[in-house]
Design an enzyme around this catalytic site. Structure first.
Site, PDB file in Angstrom:
ATOM      1  N   GLU A 266      28.805 -15.019 -15.159  1.00  0.00           N
ATOM      2  CA  GLU A 266      29.546 -16.205 -15.271  1.00  0.00           C
ATOM      3  C   GLU A 266      28.790 -17.294 -14.425  1.00  0.00           C
ATOM      4  OE1 GLU A 266      31.848 -19.266 -15.581  1.00  0.00           O
ATOM      5  OE2 GLU A 266      32.068 -17.416 -16.863  1.00  0.00           O
ATOM      6  N   ASP A 270      26.945 -20.733 -15.380  1.00  0.00           N
ATOM      7  CA  ASP A 270      27.265 -22.057 -14.839  1.00  0.00           C
ATOM      8  C   ASP A 270      26.148 -22.802 -14.362  1.00  0.00           C
ATOM      9  OD1 ASP A 270      29.700 -21.483 -15.929  1.00  0.00           O
ATOM     10  OD2 ASP A 270      30.863 -21.201 -14.181  1.00  0.00           O
ATOM     11  N   SER A 471      32.908 -21.239 -21.120  1.00  0.00           N
ATOM     12  CA  SER A 471      32.312 -21.450 -19.897  1.00  0.00           C
ATOM     13  C   SER A 471      30.938 -22.028 -19.993  1.00  0.00           C
ATOM     14  CB  SER A 471      32.527 -20.472 -18.812  1.00  0.00           C
ATOM     15  OG  SER A 471      31.835 -19.213 -19.335  1.00  0.00           O
TER      16      SER A 471
END
Length: 555
Positions: A266, A270, A471
């Protein structure tokens, strides 16, 4: 004689109306994936956050409307942190009442923030349980992570409850679905185009010249739950995928502490995609693992925003929780924090989630959709997800079936979106799910979308394909907003700030409309696994669609 007030929340599927009295927390439901441990030693120190009642919240909301509306004479006239503080600072009575209450229990180790509406205090478990009758602190475990939480609702004396919104650090457990990305396994490895910075630039019409140059521009991502990025991964990603345009290969500032161990998928996603889309723009990372087991990382991030006078203009966050797992008092207060950021000119972008419309069982043979928060907040810009129609070329986009979206059961539909949402509901009336599944008058989301399927990410020095989730789409949109801010700042114009009023006035003119595909919903006879479907203009799957950068820039 002092009395105790205990609050709980009914679990409903339809629209919820909160009025009459303050609600602190729902009856505590321990998630099944957390293992119950022993009671905490009475001498163990806890760190709790007290959210003091603020003043002038209605005026704050009106100020946000004025500074965010392009047709307002006050558009872009943002407030400094000092002015926000003077607006919402708790009354002297509130501050004295709460401090006296804490000090009467021997609690003196407290920190406040510039706006004086949060107190972060350290105390023993024994003192905390006396201070908050009903609370019982235990340790819980999941996947090597431990948390200290209360296994029962808490109460406060009637002389204090009117001065508090809630106490943080007692109840909220981070769900497994809180991080909105996943690595997918494909049987036909190597045949899919895959999404890289070059593919995104081709699809959204960014050129090699579309990079940041303004000195006073910056952007940020926030990470929670032991998610860290590795600088070496970022440098490797940029060397592989960003050679065709000017970029930065290092984060300029980390707020918090980067943990050791493996990089998180994650976090890598990002950082790599906000910095390759919002290329050559100074980037910050807020990393909030929780410095103590009793802390709530998301709440700690919100407190940080309330205490920093110098912040990036764009923040993207891939975090969420089910609305029905949170108290109305908590969500309402977090909304106020979002408004405080918006009146300062900060754009907050949240991923819409990866569960489509979601699903919750509410009774015998009865289900309803399950909205996510903060995606359902009226004061943030929520980003959904799309896929290429043809996965082997840069083609037009259709709905990614995981793209979160729907209607809040807690927050009413904001004025800026009423016309767009009513237009959707009217145009697809015959194809809508039964109205028992959603609150037709609630805040509808997402607001816009971007590609969320099959990304290449470098994590732990290895290029990993087929990473998907909202995301991925959220930092891509964030990077483009940062580029637009860059041009505005160079011209002496204010940053975009809270985007939604401007976005809905464009009526889709600067976006690629996504009109095909549906996202997932409840697996039952009535909706058969389907939630809502895309349609011309706005829809609760992809919002207004995906950004056409040069038109968005000039709009």
């Amino acid at each position: 004689m002092n009395t105790l007030l205990t609050f709980s929340i009914p679990l409903l599927c339809s629209s919820l109306v909160w009025s009459g009295y303050l609600e602190y927390d729902q009856d505590v439901l321990i998630p099944e994936d957390w293992t119950h441990g022993d009671r905490v030693d009475p001498r163990e120190e806890l760190e709790l956050t007290f959210a003091l009642k603020q003043q002038n919240v209605n005026l704050l909301e009106e100020t946000l409307r004025l500074v965010s509306d392009p047709d307002s004479a006050f558009y872009g006239k943002y407030l400094s942190l000092e002015k926000v503080s003077s607006l919402v600072r708790p009354s002297e009575l509130t501050q004295k009442a709460v401090r006296h209450w804490l000090q009467s229990h021997g609690i003196r180790n407290c920190l406040t923030v510039s706006t004086q509406d949060f107190l972060h205090c350290t105390m023993t478990a024994e003192v905390a349980e006396t201070l908050l009758p009903g609370s019982r602190f235990h340790r819980y475990f999941r996947d090597g992570q431990s948390l200290v939480r209360s296994s029962a609702p808490y109460s406060v004396h009637d002389g204090v409850h009117q001065h508090l919104d809630f106490v943080g650090g007692l109840h909220r457990f981070p769900p497994k679905g809180q991080i909105f990305s996943r690595e997918q396994k494909r049987s036909k490895a190597g045949v899919h185009l895959g999404v890289t910075p070059a593919v995104l630039r081709a699809r959204y019409n960014l050129t090699a010249a579309d990079v940041g140059t303004a000195q006073n521009n910056s952007q940020a991502v926030a990470q929670f739950l032991e998610q860290y990025y590795h600088p070496a991964d970022l440098a490797e990603f940029m060397s592989l995928y960003a050679r065709s345009f000017q970029h930065r290969s290092q984060v300029d500032r980390v707020v918090g502490t980067q943990g050791g161990g493996k990089a998180g998928l994650e976090a890598s996603l990002d950082i790599e995609y906000i910095m390759s889309t919002g290329a050559n723009i100074s980037t910050w990372v807020f990393t909030n693992p929780g410095r103590h087991e009793s802390q709530e990382p998301f709440l700690q991030w919100m407190v940080l925003l309330s205490n920093m006078s110098d912040l990036p203009w764009v923040h993207t966050i891939s975090y969420g929780d089910d609305e029905d797992s949170l108290s109305a008092a908590y969500m309402t207060r977090i909304n106020t924090e979002f408004m405080k950021a918006g009146v300062r000119g900060i754009s907050l972008l949240f991923a819409s989630g990866d569960s489509g419309a979601g699903c919750r069982h509410v009774g015998k043979d009865q289900n309803c959709f399950r909205p996510s928060f903060p995606a359902s907040s009226p004061y943030v810009t929520t980003v959904g997800g799309t896929s290429f129609k043809n996965p082997f070329s840069v083609s037009y986009e259709v709905t990614d079936y995981i793209s979160g979206g729907g209607f809040s059961n807690v927050f009413k539909m904001p004025d800026y979106q009423v016309s767009a949402v009513q237009g959707y509901l009217k145009s697809v009336a015959a194809k809508l799910p039964p109205q028992s599944y959603f609150n037709v008058s609630g805040r509808a989301y997402p607001d816009m979308a971007a590609l969320s399927d099959n990304y290449w990410v470098v994590t732990n020095r290895v290029p990993v394909p087929w990473v998907s989730g909202t995301s991925a789409s959220t930092p891509v949109v964030g990077g483009m907003l940062s580029l637009i801010n860059d041009r505005r700042l160079l011209k002496g114009l204010p940053a975009l700030g809270f985007l939604n009023p401007r976005l809905y006035k464009l009526k889709g003119q600067a976006l690629f409309d996504v009109t095909e595909g549906c996202h997932m919903g409840c697996l039952d006879e009535q909706v058969q696994g389907q939630g809502f479907c895309a349609a011309p203009l706005w829809d609760p799957v992809t919002g207004w669609g995906t950004p056409n950068y040069p038109i968005f820039l000039s709009s």
